[in-house]
Design a protein around this motif. Structure first.
Motif, short mmCIF file in Angstrom:
data_model
loop_
_atom_site.label_atom_id
_atom_site.label_comp_id
_atom_site.label_asym_id
_atom_site.label_seq_id
_atom_site.Cartn_x
_atom_site.Cartn_y
_atom_site.Cartn_z
N LEU A 117 -6.38 -11.19 -6.79
CA LEU A 117 -5.11 -10.76 -6.22
C LEU A 117 -4.70 -11.62 -5.04
O LEU A 117 -5.54 -12.22 -4.37
N SER A 118 -3.39 -11.65 -4.77
CA SER A 118 -2.89 -12.35 -3.60
C SER A 118 -1.67 -11.63 -3.05
O SER A 118 -1.01 -10.85 -3.75
N LYS A 119 -1.36 -11.96 -1.80
CA LYS A 119 -0.13 -11.47 -1.17
C LYS A 119 0.94 -12.56 -1.30
O LYS A 119 0.86 -13.41 -2.20
N ILE A 123 -7.73 -7.36 -1.13
CA ILE A 123 -6.82 -7.79 -0.07
C ILE A 123 -6.34 -6.58 0.72
O ILE A 123 -6.28 -5.47 0.21
N GLU A 124 -5.99 -6.81 1.99
CA GLU A 124 -5.44 -5.76 2.85
C GLU A 124 -4.18 -6.29 3.53
O GLU A 124 -4.13 -7.45 3.95
N TYR A 125 -3.18 -5.42 3.64
CA TYR A 125 -1.91 -5.81 4.24
C TYR A 125 -1.86 -5.54 5.74
O TYR A 125 -1.00 -6.06 6.44
N ASP A 126 -2.77 -4.70 6.24
CA ASP A 126 -2.88 -4.43 7.67
C ASP A 126 -1.54 -4.00 8.26
O ASP A 126 -1.01 -4.60 9.20
N VAL A 127 -0.97 -2.94 7.71
CA VAL A 127 0.31 -2.41 8.17
C VAL A 127 0.06 -1.24 9.12
O VAL A 127 -0.64 -0.30 8.77
N VAL A 175 11.58 -1.49 6.79
CA VAL A 175 10.94 -1.65 5.49
C VAL A 175 9.81 -2.68 5.60
O VAL A 175 9.92 -3.66 6.33
N PHE A 176 8.71 -2.41 4.91
CA PHE A 176 7.61 -3.37 4.82
C PHE A 176 7.75 -4.10 3.49
O PHE A 176 7.86 -3.48 2.44
N ILE A 177 7.78 -5.44 3.55
CA ILE A 177 7.98 -6.24 2.34
C ILE A 177 6.87 -7.28 2.23
O ILE A 177 6.59 -8.00 3.20
N ASN A 178 6.27 -7.36 1.08
CA ASN A 178 5.25 -8.36 0.82
C ASN A 178 5.18 -8.56 -0.69
O ASN A 178 6.15 -8.23 -1.40
N GLU A 179 4.07 -9.05 -1.21
CA GLU A 179 3.89 -9.20 -2.65
C GLU A 179 2.52 -8.68 -3.06
O GLU A 179 1.57 -8.67 -2.27
N ALA A 206 -0.70 -15.64 -14.11
CA ALA A 206 -0.51 -14.61 -13.08
C ALA A 206 0.78 -13.83 -13.30
O ALA A 206 1.71 -14.30 -13.97
N ALA A 207 0.81 -12.62 -12.75
CA ALA A 207 2.01 -11.79 -12.73
C ALA A 207 2.35 -11.50 -11.27
O ALA A 207 1.45 -11.20 -10.47
N TYR A 208 3.65 -11.60 -10.92
CA TYR A 208 4.07 -11.50 -9.53
C TYR A 208 4.96 -10.28 -9.33
O TYR A 208 5.89 -10.03 -10.10
N TYR A 209 4.70 -9.53 -8.24
CA TYR A 209 5.46 -8.33 -7.94
C TYR A 209 5.83 -8.29 -6.46
O TYR A 209 4.99 -8.55 -5.58
N ALA A 210 7.09 -7.99 -6.18
CA ALA A 210 7.51 -7.75 -4.80
C ALA A 210 7.12 -6.31 -4.44
O ALA A 210 7.35 -5.39 -5.23
N LEU A 211 6.54 -6.13 -3.27
CA LEU A 211 6.09 -4.82 -2.82
C LEU A 211 6.95 -4.37 -1.65
O LEU A 211 7.12 -5.10 -0.67
N TYR A 212 7.52 -3.16 -1.77
CA TYR A 212 8.34 -2.58 -0.72
C TYR A 212 7.77 -1.21 -0.36
O TYR A 212 7.42 -0.42 -1.24
N VAL A 213 7.71 -0.91 0.95
CA VAL A 213 7.33 0.43 1.42
C VAL A 213 8.35 0.82 2.48
O VAL A 213 8.57 0.08 3.45
#
Length: 254
Positions: free
Chosen positions: A55-57, A67-71, A118-122, A215-222
């Motif tokens: 996995l990757s961000k 992986i950790e996003y540390d939010v 909003v928190f945005i990453n991948e 690989a498959a890529y996804y935008a992550l929103y919280v």
């Protein structure tokens, strides 16, 4: 004299009915007042691998099995119809959460201007093994207390970072919440509403089969959705303390 009194009574009744209808209509737009905060305190977003998946961000270079996003932040309510442009506003009524249209502000994402909304990453998945991996799934796990109006979205994106969503379709099959109550996100600076979105409470996303080194890529929103009816002063201070993603897949036997 009686006729005049009846007319006045009828006019008063109609006026009260109109006020009630107006209150009912505006109550569907829920926002906090300016000095009320929604807590996204101690969010820990983690992923773990199964089989040969890594996995990757958003850096897309540091592939790992965990992986950790540390939010760890406080976020105010926001709204978006497609994830590319975000809006925030103040409530005109703290009890109903009715939005003050004159206060609607435009915040472009991503960037420092949206950090409080909003928190945005991948969340990207790669097959680092020697055989094809099928039945790949991303599973959500909300541990502990979580908010009725919290939203998590995983949106498929191209390898070049281009989003595949269009205005009004943000979250089709990828927006998740504690309850599946439809809402209409803000889609333009003028305060127009996008197509109605119904959050899913099935915390799972199916990923296409991954060939070796693919690989498959996804935008992550919280975020906390301001257009949710429960996003008002009385329900402030809710949290998403621990959001976990588990990625699973099945290697194809040769």
């Amino acid at each position: 004299m009686k006729t005049t009194s009846r007319k006045r009574l009828l006019i008063s009744s109609v006026a009260m009915l109109l006020v009630a209808m107006l209150a009912l209509g505006t109550a569907t737009f829920a926002w906090f007042t300016q000095d009320t905060r929604s807590y996204a305190d101690k969010i820990n977003v983690r992923t773990s691998k199964v089989s040969s998946l890594v996995l990757s961000k958003s850096d897309r270079t540091n592939w790992q099995s965990h992986i950790e996003y540390d939010v760890d932040r406080i976020m105010f309510p926001a709204s978006s119809s497609n994830g590319s442009k975000w809006f925030y506003a103040n409530a005109s009524d703290a009890l109903s959460g009715a939005v003050d249209n004159a206060s609607i502000k435009d915040a472009q994402a991503p960037g420092t201007t949206t950090a409080d909304y909003v928190f945005i990453n991948e969340l990207n998945i790669k097959n680092a093994g020697a055989v094809k991996v099928t039945d790949v799934k991303i599973k959500f796990n909300l541990q502990g207390e979580n908010s009725d109006y919290a939203r998590v979205a995983l949106v498929p994106i191209g390898v070049d970072g281009s989003a595949t969503t269009t205005d009004g379709t943000f979250g089709t099959g990828t927006v998740y919440g504690k309850k599946a109550t439809p809402y209409q996100p803000i889609s333009s600076l003028a305060g127009d509403l996008g197509a109605s979105i119904t959050p899913s409470t099935t915390y799972e996303v199916s990923v296409p089969d991954l060939d070796v080194d693919k690989a498959a890529y996804y935008a992550l929103y919280v975020w906390f959705e301001g257009q949710d009816v429960d996003c008002k002063d009385a329900n402030s201070g809710q949290k998403i303390p621990n959001l976990v993603f588990d990625v699973e897949g099945t290697p194809v036997e040769e």
